[in-house]
Design an enzyme around this catalytic site. Structure first.
Site, short mmCIF file in Angstrom:
data_model
loop_
_atom_site.label_atom_id
_atom_site.label_comp_id
_atom_site.label_asym_id
_atom_site.label_seq_id
_atom_site.Cartn_x
_atom_site.Cartn_y
_atom_site.Cartn_z
N ASP A 1 86.40 19.67 86.35
CA ASP A 1 86.38 19.33 84.92
C ASP A 1 87.63 18.54 84.55
O ASP A 1 87.55 17.49 83.89
CB ASP A 1 86.36 20.60 84.06
N THR B 1 79.13 23.70 84.16
CA THR B 1 80.29 24.18 84.93
C THR B 1 80.00 25.53 85.60
O THR B 1 80.36 25.73 86.77
CB THR B 1 81.52 24.31 84.02
#
Length: 272
Positions: free
Chosen positions: A51, A86
């Site tokens: 990320d 995620t």
């Protein structure tokens, strides 16, 4: 007007290559074996090294190529999710993961890029990984084969990690033949345009504008529709709140059928 179109197409072209680079970063972090997971607001809201690195790469590349991006008429806004899905990424469900770059003008989503870093990852060790889907309103969407669910079938795709009574009640009201519980807003829209699901139903304030901007464009460019659970169009100007507080309802076809089945109790619980 011609100048605006030129800027838009330059931006889309750059977003395409930038998303591909971010997808490479996402794959590299997995290969290195250290995901660097940190918890943000709750156990299902995670952030990884991928990320952070992908976000840095996307933002620095856009800033370098478009240094005045944030002030172009104060009307052009780019919404970025460097790693959509995620939680699934941390659990090895790699086909759920996407990189999203959406472009909005005067509050309306007009162009978007979705990179799937692990597309084709189950095809064997010699498979070429990754693909990039992109679209512009009025031009079309590219990088995939459009397919529809067979007529009369109602297959719902919804959240895998943010379930609740509201979500369950709304999905059940659709009278589905099947329910797919997967991660990532980008992944769910891809399911719609590739004929794996009929409707994306998420009766919860879980996702944000950067989750929906790019996918919305891809869907709208092929004749689909994405709104909140009340049927309101989403707005993407820079002052708008980031949370899609009234959920998401999206379909490739037959939007009115699904919208008509949203229970009033769900609508009353989700405030736009």
């Amino acid at each position: 007007m011609a100048s605006s179109h030129t800027v838009l197409m330059r931006l889309v072209a750059s977003a395409y290559s930038i998303a591909q680079k971010a997808g490479t970063i996402v794959r590299r972090v997995i290969a290195e074996g250290d995901l660097g997971i940190v918890q943000k607001t709750c156990a299902t809201d995670l952030q990884t090294k991928a990320d952070r690195l992908a976000q840095m790469s996307i933002c620095s590349s856009l800033a370098r190529k478009f240094p005045k991006l944030t002030i172009i008429g104060e009307e052009l806004v780019v919404w970025v999710d460097p790693l959509d899905g995620t939680k699934e990424y941390t659990e090895g469900l790699l086909d759920n993961v996407t990189v999203l770059i959406g472009i909005a003008y005067e509050g309306k989503a007009i162009a978007g890029v979705i990179n799937q870093p692990y597309y084709n990852y189950q095809a064997g060790p010699d498979a070429v990984l990754g693909r990039t889907i992109w679209g512009v309103l009025g031009l079309g969407a590219f990088g995939f084969q459009l397919k529809e669910v067979p007529a009369g079938k109602h297959i719902i795709t919804t959240t895998r990690s943010h379930n609740s009574k509201l979500v369950t009640d709304c999905v059940t009201a659709m009278n589905p033949d099947d329910v797919l519980r997967v991660g990532g807003a980008g992944n769910k829209i891809i399911q719609l345009i590739e004929g794996k699901a009929s409707a994306y139903v998420f009766a919860s304030p879980g996702c944000k504008k950067w989750d929906t901007c790019a996918p919305e464009v891809i869907l709208h460019a092929v004749g689909g529709k994405l709104t909140d659970i009340h049927g309101n169009a989403l707005q993407y100007n820079k002052e708008v709140k980031h949370m899609n507080s009234a959920g998401v309802l999206a379909t490739l076809r037959n939007y009115d059928y699904y919208a008509s089945r949203v229970p009033e109790s769900v609508k009353n619980a989700l405030v736009p």
